[in-house]
Write a protein that holds these residues in place. Structure first.
Motif, PDB file in Angstrom:
ATOM      1  N   VAL A  27       0.769  -1.206  -0.061  1.00 34.75           N
ATOM      2  CA  VAL A  27       0.307   0.031  -0.072  1.00 34.75           C
ATOM      3  C   VAL A  27       0.791   1.171  -0.041  1.00 34.75           C
ATOM      4  CG1 VAL A  27      -2.050  -1.063   1.028  1.00 34.75           C
ATOM      5  CG2 VAL A  27      -0.231  -0.044   2.487  1.00 34.75           C
ATOM      6  N   LEU A  28       2.104   1.022   0.232  1.00 38.52           N
ATOM      7  CA  LEU A  28       3.222   2.481   0.008  1.00 38.52           C
ATOM      8  C   LEU A  28       4.555   1.820  -0.274  1.00 38.52           C
ATOM      9  CD1 LEU A  28       3.494   5.210   0.890  1.00 38.52           C
ATOM     10  CD2 LEU A  28       4.005   4.525   3.352  1.00 38.52           C
ATOM     11  N   LYS A  29       5.018   2.567  -1.125  1.00 39.18           N
ATOM     12  CA  LYS A  29       6.348   2.509  -1.354  1.00 39.18           C
ATOM     13  C   LYS A  29       7.222   3.711  -1.551  1.00 39.18           C
ATOM     14  CE  LYS A  29       5.047   0.286  -5.239  1.00 39.18           C
ATOM     15  NZ  LYS A  29       5.094  -0.301  -6.408  1.00 39.18           N
ATOM     16  N   ILE A  30       8.278   3.866  -0.671  1.00 39.73           N
ATOM     17  CA  ILE A  30       8.972   5.166  -0.597  1.00 39.73           C
ATOM     18  C   ILE A  30      10.312   4.924  -0.851  1.00 39.73           C
ATOM     19  CG2 ILE A  30       7.267   5.975   1.048  1.00 39.73           C
ATOM     20  CD1 ILE A  30      10.479   5.999   2.763  1.00 39.73           C
ATOM     21  N   SER A  31      11.169   5.732  -1.292  1.00 35.39           N
ATOM     22  CA  SER A  31      12.707   5.701  -1.654  1.00 35.39           C
ATOM     23  C   SER A  31      13.623   6.373  -0.700  1.00 35.39           C
ATOM     24  CB  SER A  31      12.763   6.071  -3.114  1.00 35.39           C
ATOM     25  OG  SER A  31      12.020   5.238  -4.128  1.00 35.39           O
ATOM     26  N   ASP A  32      13.004   7.429  -0.002  1.00 36.52           N
ATOM     27  CA  ASP A  32      13.981   8.098   1.058  1.00 36.52           C
ATOM     28  C   ASP A  32      13.284   8.717   2.029  1.00 36.52           C
ATOM     29  OD1 ASP A  32      13.104  10.909   0.687  1.00 36.52           O
ATOM     30  OD2 ASP A  32      13.330  10.225  -1.488  1.00 36.52           O
ATOM     31  N   ALA A  33      13.953   9.053   3.096  1.00 37.67           N
ATOM     32  CA  ALA A  33      13.390   9.322   4.363  1.00 37.67           C
ATOM     33  C   ALA A  33      12.914  10.713   4.223  1.00 37.67           C
ATOM     34  CB  ALA A  33      14.420   9.369   5.446  1.00 37.67           C
ATOM     35  N   ASN A  34      12.996  11.687   3.250  1.00 40.12           N
ATOM     36  CA  ASN A  34      12.205  12.783   3.154  1.00 40.12           C
ATOM     37  C   ASN A  34      10.844  12.832   2.580  1.00 40.12           C
ATOM     38  OD1 ASN A  34      14.751  14.107   4.082  1.00 40.12           O
ATOM     39  ND2 ASN A  34      15.689  13.827   2.156  1.00 40.12           N
ATOM     40  N   SER A  35      10.452  11.644   2.337  1.00 38.76           N
ATOM     41  CA  SER A  35       9.085  11.552   1.559  1.00 38.76           C
ATOM     42  C   SER A  35       7.831  11.825   2.891  1.00 38.76           C
ATOM     43  CB  SER A  35       8.975  10.032   0.955  1.00 38.76           C
ATOM     44  OG  SER A  35       9.783   9.871  -0.123  1.00 38.76           O
ATOM     45  N   ASN A  36       6.936  12.568   2.304  1.00 39.15           N
ATOM     46  CA  ASN A  36       5.957  12.705   3.264  1.00 39.15           C
ATOM     47  C   ASN A  36       4.941  11.368   2.857  1.00 39.15           C
ATOM     48  OD1 ASN A  36       6.518  15.041   4.496  1.00 39.15           O
ATOM     49  ND2 ASN A  36       6.019  16.063   2.359  1.00 39.15           N
ATOM     50  N   TYR A  37       4.862  10.619   3.766  1.00 40.52           N
ATOM     51  CA  TYR A  37       4.092   9.367   3.838  1.00 40.52           C
ATOM     52  C   TYR A  37       3.007   9.118   4.809  1.00 40.52           C
ATOM     53  CZ  TYR A  37       8.613   7.802   5.576  1.00 40.52           C
ATOM     54  OH  TYR A  37       9.542   7.815   6.362  1.00 40.52           O
ATOM     55  N   ASP A  38       1.954   8.261   4.272  1.00 38.31           N
ATOM     56  CA  ASP A  38       0.846   8.104   5.155  1.00 38.31           C
ATOM     57  C   ASP A  38       0.778   6.573   5.445  1.00 38.31           C
ATOM     58  OD1 ASP A  38      -1.680   7.892   6.686  1.00 38.31           O
ATOM     59  OD2 ASP A  38      -2.788   8.701   4.853  1.00 38.31           O
ATOM     60  N   PHE A  39       0.749   6.094   6.642  1.00 38.50           N
ATOM     61  CA  PHE A  39       0.667   4.683   7.146  1.00 38.50           C
ATOM     62  C   PHE A  39      -0.407   4.350   7.320  1.00 38.50           C
ATOM     63  CE2 PHE A  39       5.238   5.735   8.552  1.00 38.50           C
ATOM     64  CZ  PHE A  39       5.852   4.545   7.868  1.00 38.50           C
ATOM     65  N   SER A  40      -1.712   5.002   7.020  1.00 36.24           N
ATOM     66  CA  SER A  40      -2.947   4.828   7.621  1.00 36.24           C
ATOM     67  C   SER A  40      -3.357   3.460   7.136  1.00 36.24           C
ATOM     68  CB  SER A  40      -3.981   6.022   7.325  1.00 36.24           C
ATOM     69  OG  SER A  40      -4.003   6.363   6.001  1.00 36.24           O
ATOM     70  N   ASP A  41      -3.236   3.106   5.940  1.00 34.20           N
ATOM     71  CA  ASP A  41      -3.525   1.970   5.259  1.00 34.20           C
ATOM     72  C   ASP A  41      -2.772   0.820   5.748  1.00 34.20           C
ATOM     73  OD1 ASP A  41      -5.771   3.434   4.184  1.00 34.20           O
ATOM     74  OD2 ASP A  41      -4.737   3.840   2.261  1.00 34.20           O
ATOM     75  N   ALA A  42      -1.621   0.876   6.297  1.00 36.24           N
ATOM     76  CA  ALA A  42      -0.761  -0.093   6.312  1.00 36.24           C
ATOM     77  C   ALA A  42      -0.848  -1.067   7.771  1.00 36.24           C
ATOM     78  CB  ALA A  42       0.516   0.311   6.185  1.00 36.24           C
ATOM     79  N   ASP A  43      -0.819  -2.412   7.722  1.00 39.77           N
ATOM     80  CA  ASP A  43      -0.864  -3.059   8.872  1.00 39.77           C
ATOM     81  C   ASP A  43       0.754  -3.423   9.317  1.00 39.77           C
ATOM     82  OD1 ASP A  43      -3.652  -3.826   8.633  1.00 39.77           O
ATOM     83  OD2 ASP A  43      -3.085  -5.359   6.955  1.00 39.77           O
ATOM     84  N   VAL A  44       1.661  -3.281   8.696  1.00 41.40           N
ATOM     85  CA  VAL A  44       3.062  -3.507   8.921  1.00 41.40           C
ATOM     86  C   VAL A  44       3.996  -2.754   8.154  1.00 41.40           C
ATOM     87  CG1 VAL A  44       3.205  -5.699   7.725  1.00 41.40           C
ATOM     88  CG2 VAL A  44       4.657  -5.300   9.806  1.00 41.40           C
ATOM     89  N   ALA A  45       5.234  -2.346   8.504  1.00 45.02           N
ATOM     90  CA  ALA A  45       6.135  -1.821   7.580  1.00 45.02           C
ATOM     91  C   ALA A  45       7.436  -2.669   7.597  1.00 45.02           C
ATOM     92  CB  ALA A  45       6.470  -0.242   8.062  1.00 45.02           C
ATOM     93  N   ILE A  46       7.848  -2.596   6.430  1.00 42.88           N
ATOM     94  CA  ILE A  46       9.329  -3.327   6.131  1.00 42.88           C
ATOM     95  C   ILE A  46      10.270  -2.654   5.698  1.00 42.88           C
ATOM     96  CG2 ILE A  46      10.509  -5.330   5.060  1.00 42.88           C
ATOM     97  CD1 ILE A  46       7.538  -6.713   4.715  1.00 42.88           C
TER      98      ILE A  46
END
Length: 233
Positions: A27-46
């Motif tokens: 539900v989310l793919k980011i490439s760097d720490a400066n991205s603004n991202y929303d975890f609201s749809d995620a169950d877990v992060a890898i």
């Protein structure tokens, strides 16, 4: 399960492929720490981001109340800080220097052999690790784990990448194009040598282990490692 991928390099893409095979959604793919991202749809992060982004990524996931699995190496000087942060936030965090089932069995074998060898001072110990040329850190996190296990059972005080001095365990780190990962521990004496070796054939074992860890950690609270996931050791 809905997964946020923090870091979308080679490992991130391998994890994505296996997660989809196991009927999970990315539900989310980011490439760097400066991205603004929303975890609201995620169950877990890898997290398999670059070392400079790992701590920020992990803390953002913890802040969002999302269990996070991390395999990024090269940031472990801040490991204690992240653990305390996770405890303070009542979060969930699992770190492993290597998610491969074979490597985690190899860790247990290394501990057993280092215990057996601890009483034989005529042997000196060396670690050799080989990885692909794109790997940013040296030595590998896996090699550091192996070294720490040996140090705990021996008279070695620390490890080094340079010419070893007294009480220093040598880690020889090589970078070769197209090599997924090889680790070998050798005990040398004047009359013989004893060695154990793990050689990865592809990244699939690492990616599979990371997805299995994410499946296991979902809905749990606390600090974990792969020994918890695999129930070994």
């Amino acid at each position: 399960m809905k997964i946020a991928l923090l870091g979308y390099g080679r490992m991130g893409k391998s994890i994505e492929a296996i997660a989809i095979q196991r009927h999970h959604n990315i539900v989310l793919k980011i490439s760097d720490a400066n991205s603004n991202y929303d975890f609201s749809d995620a169950d877990v992060a890898i997290d398999f981001s670059i070392p400079s982004a790992a701590v920020t990524n992990i803390k953002k996931a913890i802040d969002a109340g999302i269990p996070v699995v991390s395999g990024t190496t090269g940031w472990l000087d801040q490991y204690s800080e992240v653990i305390e942060y996770c405890k303070k936030k009542d979060g969930t965090f699992l770190y492993a220097s290597n998610f491969s089932l074979g490597v985690n069995l190899f860790f247990e074998l290394n501990k057993k052999l280092s215990t057996l060898m601890s009483g034989f001072s005529e042997y000196t110990t060396e670690i050799e690790e080989i990885h692909h040329t794109q790997k940013l850190d040296a030595p590998s996190g896996t090699a550091i784990t192996l070294a720490e296990q040996i140090i705990e059972q021996s008279d070695y005080k620390n490890w080094t990448l340079d010419e070893p001095k007294d009480s220093e365990l040598l880690i020889e780190a090589k970078r070769i194009e197209g090599v997924p990962g090889t680790h070998e521990i050798t005990y040398n004496s004047e009359i013989d040598a004893i060695s154990i070796k793990h050689k990865a054939h592809s990244r699939q074992g690492f990616a599979m282990g990371a997805v299995i860890a994410a499946e296991w950690i979902k809905d749990k609270k606390g600090i974990f490692n792969m020994k918890d996931v695999l129930n070994i050791g």
